[in-house]
Motif scaffolding. Sequence first.
Motif, short mmCIF file in Angstrom:
data_model
loop_
_atom_site.label_atom_id
_atom_site.label_comp_id
_atom_site.label_asym_id
_atom_site.label_seq_id
_atom_site.Cartn_x
_atom_site.Cartn_y
_atom_site.Cartn_z
N THR A 1 -9.80 -9.58 -26.29
CA THR A 1 -8.87 -8.71 -25.53
C THR A 1 -9.27 -7.16 -25.99
O THR A 1 -9.43 -6.39 -24.85
N GLY B 1 -11.06 -4.47 -23.03
CA GLY B 1 -10.24 -3.37 -22.76
C GLY B 1 -10.86 -2.05 -22.79
O GLY B 1 -11.08 -1.11 -22.12
N ARG C 1 -3.72 -15.18 -18.38
CA ARG C 1 -3.09 -13.84 -18.84
C ARG C 1 -4.19 -12.65 -18.85
O ARG C 1 -3.90 -11.49 -18.33
N LYS D 1 -5.57 -11.62 -15.31
CA LYS D 1 -4.12 -10.74 -14.65
C LYS D 1 -4.28 -9.39 -15.17
O LYS D 1 -4.04 -8.50 -14.61
N GLN D 2 -4.38 -9.17 -16.43
CA GLN D 2 -4.42 -8.06 -17.34
C GLN D 2 -5.52 -7.00 -16.92
O GLN D 2 -5.33 -5.84 -16.74
#
Length: 272
Positions: A16, A20, A44, A47-48
Amino acid sequence: MSTPTIGFIGAGNMATSLIGGMLQQNIKASQILASDRTAEQVERLGKQFGIRTTTDNDLLAAECDVLVLAVKPQVMQAVCRALPAQRKAGQLIVSIAAGISCASLENWLGEGTAIVRCMPNTPSLRRQGVSGLFANAQVSETQKQQTEAILNAVGISLWLEREELIDAVTAVSGSGPAYFFYMMEAMTAAGEQLGLPRDTAERLTLFTALGAADMAVHSDVDAAELRRRVCSPGGTTERAINSFADDDLPAIVARAMQAAAARAAEMTKELA
């Protein structure tokens, strides 16, 4: 250098963080895929970040130029052996699992696989990480640059000439954050013993550590010189440093880091 398609097998905290960071470095979401055995986890993540997600590792193996293995060391062999033998041509494998050697990965994935072994640390979650990198002989210069683009999105990365130095990296930076956390615990407790409220002692400790690290990173002199500059002759800091020296703090630190490096080497044998 064109941006490759990058796939992550494993969608936990480190994946993650890397995804990012890469998106903030202008890598397009359409060039990133992620898979995980837990559908809720990849949903998740999708969507993030707006990336493509799946629970099918074979899809990533077929489509991605770079495949980042971000799973726990204990399941790495099973994950690798389950991948199809025919993956995308010229694919680079980047492993961020502790204790898994390039030889083991090549044994599980196939002879001649281009592999980069990476040891990141937990500050990567705050984009303040440092990673040690080792590439096997099959990795090209372009693939090294691709690896740097991924890891430098969450901090800095340093290349190693020999794979066994990964154990030293583990001892210094991989495990290193815990050493500083332990020191913070001790300083906070000592501050309480001196009469400070716990929250005051904790904030004094944390922001002192933050300020000292920032000074060290941006200084043109080494940590030893910075320490000397704080130590006025006959003053309070000198008295504290002398107490550390009397207890042989350097030897304590050296023994602890040697123990960490030894355990890293043991894990490599156990997980082979």
